[in-house]
Design a protein around this motif. Structure first.
Motif, PDB file in Angstrom:
ATOM      1  N   GLN A 132       0.836  -1.206   0.000  1.00 49.81           N
ATOM      2  CA  GLN A 132       0.000   0.000   0.000  1.00 49.81           C
ATOM      3  C   GLN A 132       0.868   1.252   0.000  1.00 49.81           C
ATOM      4  OE1 GLN A 132      -2.123  -0.879   3.585  1.00 49.81           O
ATOM      5  NE2 GLN A 132      -3.867  -1.813   2.533  1.00 49.81           N
ATOM      6  N   THR A 133       1.943   1.207   0.794  1.00 45.20           N
ATOM      7  CA  THR A 133       2.857   2.340   0.860  1.00 45.20           C
ATOM      8  C   THR A 133       3.433   2.650  -0.519  1.00 45.20           C
ATOM      9  OG1 THR A 133       3.449   1.757   3.120  1.00 45.20           O
ATOM     10  CG2 THR A 133       4.961   3.203   1.954  1.00 45.20           C
ATOM     11  N   GLN A 134       3.920   1.608  -1.171  1.00 42.99           N
ATOM     12  CA  GLN A 134       4.535   1.807  -2.485  1.00 42.99           C
ATOM     13  C   GLN A 134       3.519   2.308  -3.507  1.00 42.99           C
ATOM     14  OE1 GLN A 134       7.652   1.785  -2.960  1.00 42.99           O
ATOM     15  NE2 GLN A 134       8.713   0.097  -2.023  1.00 42.99           N
ATOM     16  N   THR A 135       2.389   1.594  -3.635  1.00 41.15           N
ATOM     17  CA  THR A 135       1.482   1.891  -4.743  1.00 41.15           C
ATOM     18  C   THR A 135       0.649   3.152  -4.513  1.00 41.15           C
ATOM     19  OG1 THR A 135      -0.164   0.416  -3.778  1.00 41.15           O
ATOM     20  CG2 THR A 135       1.277  -0.519  -5.458  1.00 41.15           C
ATOM     21  N   ARG A 136       0.301   3.454  -3.260  1.00 41.99           N
ATOM     22  CA  ARG A 136      -0.581   4.596  -3.026  1.00 41.99           C
ATOM     23  C   ARG A 136       0.176   5.881  -2.732  1.00 41.99           C
ATOM     24  NH1 ARG A 136      -5.903   3.572  -2.670  1.00 41.99           N
ATOM     25  NH2 ARG A 136      -6.346   1.403  -3.115  1.00 41.99           N
ATOM     26  N   VAL A 137       1.375   5.742  -2.158  1.00 40.77           N
ATOM     27  CA  VAL A 137       2.060   6.938  -1.676  1.00 40.77           C
ATOM     28  C   VAL A 137       3.374   7.193  -2.430  1.00 40.77           C
ATOM     29  CG1 VAL A 137       3.123   8.021   0.356  1.00 40.77           C
ATOM     30  CG2 VAL A 137       1.016   6.684   0.596  1.00 40.77           C
ATOM     31  N   ILE A 138       4.211   6.177  -2.519  1.00 39.80           N
ATOM     32  CA  ILE A 138       5.552   6.396  -3.060  1.00 39.80           C
ATOM     33  C   ILE A 138       5.552   6.520  -4.589  1.00 39.80           C
ATOM     34  CG2 ILE A 138       7.925   5.547  -3.122  1.00 39.80           C
ATOM     35  CD1 ILE A 138       6.875   6.395  -0.311  1.00 39.80           C
ATOM     36  N   PHE A 139       4.970   5.542  -5.280  1.00 32.64           N
ATOM     37  CA  PHE A 139       5.006   5.581  -6.747  1.00 32.64           C
ATOM     38  C   PHE A 139       4.340   6.832  -7.336  1.00 32.64           C
ATOM     39  CE2 PHE A 139       5.365   0.642  -7.019  1.00 32.64           C
ATOM     40  CZ  PHE A 139       6.682   0.735  -6.609  1.00 32.64           C
ATOM     41  N   PRO A 140       3.166   7.229  -6.843  1.00 34.47           N
ATOM     42  CA  PRO A 140       2.585   8.457  -7.409  1.00 34.47           C
ATOM     43  C   PRO A 140       3.504   9.671  -7.254  1.00 34.47           C
ATOM     44  CG  PRO A 140       0.945   7.296  -6.104  1.00 34.47           C
ATOM     45  CD  PRO A 140       2.256   6.592  -5.878  1.00 34.47           C
ATOM     46  N   GLN A 141       4.180   9.751  -6.108  1.00 31.00           N
ATOM     47  CA  GLN A 141       5.082  10.891  -5.910  1.00 31.00           C
ATOM     48  C   GLN A 141       6.315  10.771  -6.791  1.00 31.00           C
ATOM     49  OE1 GLN A 141       5.758  12.088  -1.759  1.00 31.00           O
ATOM     50  NE2 GLN A 141       3.933  10.962  -1.217  1.00 31.00           N
ATOM     51  N   MET A 142       6.830   9.543  -6.912  1.00 24.35           N
ATOM     52  CA  MET A 142       7.959   9.296  -7.802  1.00 24.35           C
ATOM     53  C   MET A 142       7.597   9.692  -9.222  1.00 24.35           C
ATOM     54  SD  MET A 142       9.141   5.730  -9.362  1.00 24.35           S
ATOM     55  CE  MET A 142       7.800   5.962 -10.510  1.00 24.35           C
ATOM     56  N   PHE A 143       6.408   9.277  -9.644  1.00 29.58           N
ATOM     57  CA  PHE A 143       5.960   9.540 -11.011  1.00 29.58           C
ATOM     58  C   PHE A 143       5.914  11.047 -11.269  1.00 29.58           C
ATOM     59  CE2 PHE A 143       2.549  10.076 -14.208  1.00 29.58           C
ATOM     60  CZ  PHE A 143       3.173   9.388 -15.232  1.00 29.58           C
ATOM     61  N   ARG A 144       5.410  11.788 -10.283  1.00 35.01           N
ATOM     62  CA  ARG A 144       5.319  13.245 -10.436  1.00 35.01           C
ATOM     63  C   ARG A 144       6.713  13.867 -10.562  1.00 35.01           C
ATOM     64  NH1 ARG A 144       5.775  16.951 -12.033  1.00 35.01           N
ATOM     65  NH2 ARG A 144       4.857  19.007 -11.753  1.00 35.01           N
ATOM     66  N   ILE A 145       7.639  13.382  -9.743  1.00 35.27           N
ATOM     67  CA  ILE A 145       9.005  13.922  -9.793  1.00 35.27           C
ATOM     68  C   ILE A 145       9.630  13.628 -11.153  1.00 35.27           C
ATOM     69  CG2 ILE A 145      11.328  13.694  -8.817  1.00 35.27           C
ATOM     70  CD1 ILE A 145       9.921  13.029  -6.116  1.00 35.27           C
ATOM     71  N   CYS A 146       9.329  12.438 -11.686  1.00 31.60           N
ATOM     72  CA  CYS A 146       9.955  11.989 -12.930  1.00 31.60           C
ATOM     73  C   CYS A 146       9.328  12.598 -14.176  1.00 31.60           C
ATOM     74  CB  CYS A 146       9.816  10.475 -13.065  1.00 31.60           C
ATOM     75  SG  CYS A 146      10.748   9.569 -11.878  1.00 31.60           S
ATOM     76  N   LEU A 147       8.133  13.110 -14.056  1.00 32.57           N
ATOM     77  CA  LEU A 147       7.369  13.460 -15.250  1.00 32.57           C
ATOM     78  C   LEU A 147       8.137  14.319 -16.258  1.00 32.57           C
ATOM     79  CD1 LEU A 147       4.734  12.540 -16.318  1.00 32.57           C
ATOM     80  CD2 LEU A 147       3.599  14.459 -15.220  1.00 32.57           C
ATOM     81  N   PRO A 148       8.814  15.385 -15.853  1.00 32.18           N
ATOM     82  CA  PRO A 148       9.549  16.179 -16.847  1.00 32.18           C
ATOM     83  C   PRO A 148      10.634  15.369 -17.571  1.00 32.18           C
ATOM     84  CG  PRO A 148       9.307  17.402 -14.807  1.00 32.18           C
ATOM     85  CD  PRO A 148       8.857  16.004 -14.518  1.00 32.18           C
ATOM     86  N   SER A 149      11.335  14.504 -16.834  1.00 31.29           N
ATOM     87  CA  SER A 149      12.378  13.682 -17.467  1.00 31.29           C
ATOM     88  C   SER A 149      11.761  12.637 -18.381  1.00 31.29           C
ATOM     89  CB  SER A 149      13.222  12.965 -16.412  1.00 31.29           C
ATOM     90  OG  SER A 149      13.619  13.858 -15.415  1.00 31.29           O
ATOM     91  N   VAL A 150      10.641  12.063 -17.949  1.00 30.39           N
ATOM     92  CA  VAL A 150       9.952  11.086 -18.785  1.00 30.39           C
ATOM     93  C   VAL A 150       9.473  11.763 -20.072  1.00 30.39           C
ATOM     94  CG1 VAL A 150       7.875   9.643 -18.969  1.00 30.39           C
ATOM     95  CG2 VAL A 150       9.264   9.555 -16.900  1.00 30.39           C
ATOM     96  N   ALA A 151       8.929  12.962 -19.930  1.00 31.06           N
ATOM     97  CA  ALA A 151       8.450  13.708 -21.096  1.00 31.06           C
ATOM     98  C   ALA A 151       9.584  13.911 -22.101  1.00 31.06           C
ATOM     99  CB  ALA A 151       7.888  15.055 -20.651  1.00 31.06           C
ATOM    100  N   ASN A 152      10.740  14.232 -21.585  1.00 36.57           N
ATOM    101  CA  ASN A 152      11.927  14.404 -22.417  1.00 36.57           C
ATOM    102  C   ASN A 152      12.232  13.147 -23.225  1.00 36.57           C
ATOM    103  OD1 ASN A 152      13.848  16.167 -23.194  1.00 36.57           O
ATOM    104  ND2 ASN A 152      15.115  15.986 -21.362  1.00 36.57           N
ATOM    105  N   GLU A 153      12.181  12.007 -22.541  1.00 40.65           N
ATOM    106  CA  GLU A 153      12.460  10.730 -23.201  1.00 40.65           C
ATOM    107  C   GLU A 153      11.391  10.388 -24.233  1.00 40.65           C
ATOM    108  OE1 GLU A 153      15.134   8.765 -23.077  1.00 40.65           O
ATOM    109  OE2 GLU A 153      15.989  10.314 -21.789  1.00 40.65           O
ATOM    110  N   VAL A 154      10.146  10.739 -23.921  1.00 37.45           N
ATOM    111  CA  VAL A 154       9.045  10.421 -24.830  1.00 37.45           C
ATOM    112  C   VAL A 154       9.240  11.155 -26.156  1.00 37.45           C
ATOM    113  CG1 VAL A 154       6.562  10.720 -25.204  1.00 37.45           C
ATOM    114  CG2 VAL A 154       7.400   9.869 -23.006  1.00 37.45           C
ATOM    115  N   ILE A 155       9.658  12.399 -26.057  1.00 37.82           N
ATOM    116  CA  ILE A 155       9.891  13.190 -27.270  1.00 37.82           C
ATOM    117  C   ILE A 155      11.092  12.637 -28.040  1.00 37.82           C
ATOM    118  CG2 ILE A 155      10.720  15.458 -28.015  1.00 37.82           C
ATOM    119  CD1 ILE A 155       8.730  16.597 -25.886  1.00 37.82           C
ATOM    120  N   THR A 156      12.117  12.240 -27.309  1.00 39.94           N
ATOM    121  CA  THR A 156      13.282  11.623 -27.961  1.00 39.94           C
ATOM    122  C   THR A 156      12.882  10.320 -28.652  1.00 39.94           C
ATOM    123  OG1 THR A 156      14.690  12.550 -26.251  1.00 39.94           O
ATOM    124  CG2 THR A 156      15.641  10.790 -27.581  1.00 39.94           C
TER     125      THR A 156
END
Lengths: 220, 244
Positions: A132-156
């Motif tokens: 529950q900790t990972q899926t409800r709390v940690i991963f969503p926050q990780m995903f938010r932190i990563c979003l700009p870098s992920v976006a960069n990769e998606v365009i590449t």
């Protein structure tokens, strides 16, 4: 203008192939990066080593070479080779997915480092399970932190689909080149360039929208 | 006794943070734990809810052992005993990816305390209690520190704890807004909640707590009723600290 319109069917057909590869690679590598990221942080050393070696190999060699090796090289392995003969397009998907998993894993790892450790403590005192900790709390926050870098990769990634050229799949650049050679006229490549720009324009808009959608009340 | 602590010991490497700590907490006690930075007071509080594992000694919660002579109970018993306690952190530790409402409701439903409807009722009741009913759908980042801390208190109360632990709940706040958090805690104390509060707020310790534990270099230097410790401190270290 008529000349440009006349080449569009062929270019758009190439675009569809490029987009197909883009979609398959994205849909597979974005989720599969996560288990590799977790392996990179595993407490179990051999798992960590395997993940690190994997990421090292796929990040330190050119994607084009990986693509060529998977398509031309794998079938030559004695014994199992004949079973590894993939058609060009599937070989490309495999190469792209393996390559992008490595990048996304590293991005996710950095995102996990960015989640405050105190979030784990909050979950613990509230009685949440590890899952529950990972899926409800940690991963969503990780995903938010990563979003700009992920976006960069998606365009590449969208631009990297042009590497299909190396295994002669009829994607956008391949078809544009064919027209250039046929007519001895560079226009087709210019049109291809505009098509990439238009596609990435829409991608950028979508990705920016995602970022603000997950801003959680912060003004970014 | 709600909590019994005997001969508790804990070291971080060669740094002995807790040396032979013993005390008891009765139902309804509001205990202020005072002491300089590094005296071990936060580590002590965190040990009670198993955020730190101690090296020796015993912690008994409502008659059941969390740890006895340095040996911890089974996982299930630890989970059950720590679930009797709520904890409030210095940095609030709200979930930034959830609204205030979701922060309160999610732990309630995930830990199987009841239906979503029940969670919602309780959430509204508690937000009303801490005076933040209008912030229901806001994200933590849009709240002030004092408001975030009050949400954190409400979130801990959602799970209906018998004991509330506060780890320097006002230390990250501007002096002007510590008052709103302290008054929420005061309300809680007058509802007879059993509370352990690590704090630097001497006013709160003196006026709200019924007992004070003063820690110094990993030992309880002095303990007693708030009245006694503040008006007739025995130890020179306590005297020096309270004069500050």
């Amino acid at each position: 203008m008529d000349y440009i319109i006349s080449m569009l069917p062929m270019l758009l057909k190439g675009t569809v192939t490029s987009l197909k590869l883009f979609a398959f690679a994205l849909v597979l590598s974005i989720p599969l990066g996560l288990p590799v990221a977790l392996q990179l942080r595993s407490r179990f050393r051999p798992l960590r080593w395997i993940a690190n070696i994997y990421v090292y190999i796929f990040r330190s060699t050119p994607l084009m070479l990986q693509l060529v090796i998977i398509y031309f090289g794998l079938p030559r392995i004695p014994g199992i080779g004949p079973y590894l003969l993939l058609d060009r397009f599937h070989a490309a998907i495999l190469a792209f997915v393996l390559n992008y998993i490595a990048y996304f894993a590293e991005i996710y790892r950095s995102g996990l480092l960015g989640v405050n450790r105190s979030q784990f403590e909050a979950c613990q005192v509230l009685g949440l399970s590890h899952w529950q900790t990972q899926t409800r709390v940690i991963f969503p926050q990780m995903f938010r932190i990563c979003l700009p870098s992920v976006a960069n990769e998606v365009i590449t990634l969208l631009k990297d689909t042009s590497l299909l050229y190396a295994v002669s799949v009829a994607e956008l650049i391949h078809n544009a080149e064919a027209i250039v050679n046929r007519d001895a006229n560079m226009t087709a490549l210019m049109v291809a360039l505009v098509i990439y720009m238009i596609l990435n324009f829409f991608l950028t808009v979508i990705l920016k929208h995602l970022e603000s959608r997950f801003s959680w009340g912060k003004n970014l | 006794m709600m909590i019994q602590v005997t001969n508790l010991q804990k070291a971080f490497g060669s740094n002995q943070v807790l040396r032979d700590i013993s005390f008891e907490v009765a139902r309804g006690d509001v205990i202020a734990i005072l002491g300089a930075s590094g005296s071990g007071k936060s580590t002590l509080l965190r040990s009670l809810i198993h955020l730190e594992a101690v090296d020796g000694g015993s912690i008994t919660i409502e008659g059941q052992d969390l740890v006895r002579d340095g040996i911890y109970a089974g996982r299930e018993q630890i989970r059950r005993l720590t679930a009797k306690m709520g904890m409030v952190f210095q940095a609030y530790n709200l979930f930034p990816n959830m609204t205030v409402k979701k922060n309160l409701i999610l732990p309630f439903t995930l830990t199987g305390r009841g239906s979503h409807a029940k969670a919602q009722d309780r959430c509204l009741e508690l937000l009303g209690k801490v005076g933040l009913m209008d912030k229901l759908n806001d994200f933590p980042s849009s709240l002030s520190g004092g408001q975030q801390q009050r949400v954190a208190i409400a979130r801990a109360l959602m799970l209906n704890p018998d004991i509330m632990l506060f780890d320097e709940p006002t230390s990250a706040l501007d002096p002007q807004i510590t008052g709103e958090v302290l008054s929420t805690m005061k309300d809680l104390a007058s509802d007879h909640m059993t509370m352990l509060v690590v704090t630097h707020e001497l006013g709160f310790a003196r006026n709200v707590a019924n007992k004070v534990i003063f820690m110094h270099q990993g030992v309880i230097e002095e303990a007693g009723t708030a009245e006694a410790v503040f008006t007739r401190p025995q130890s020179p270290v306590t005297k020096a600290f309270l004069r500050l």
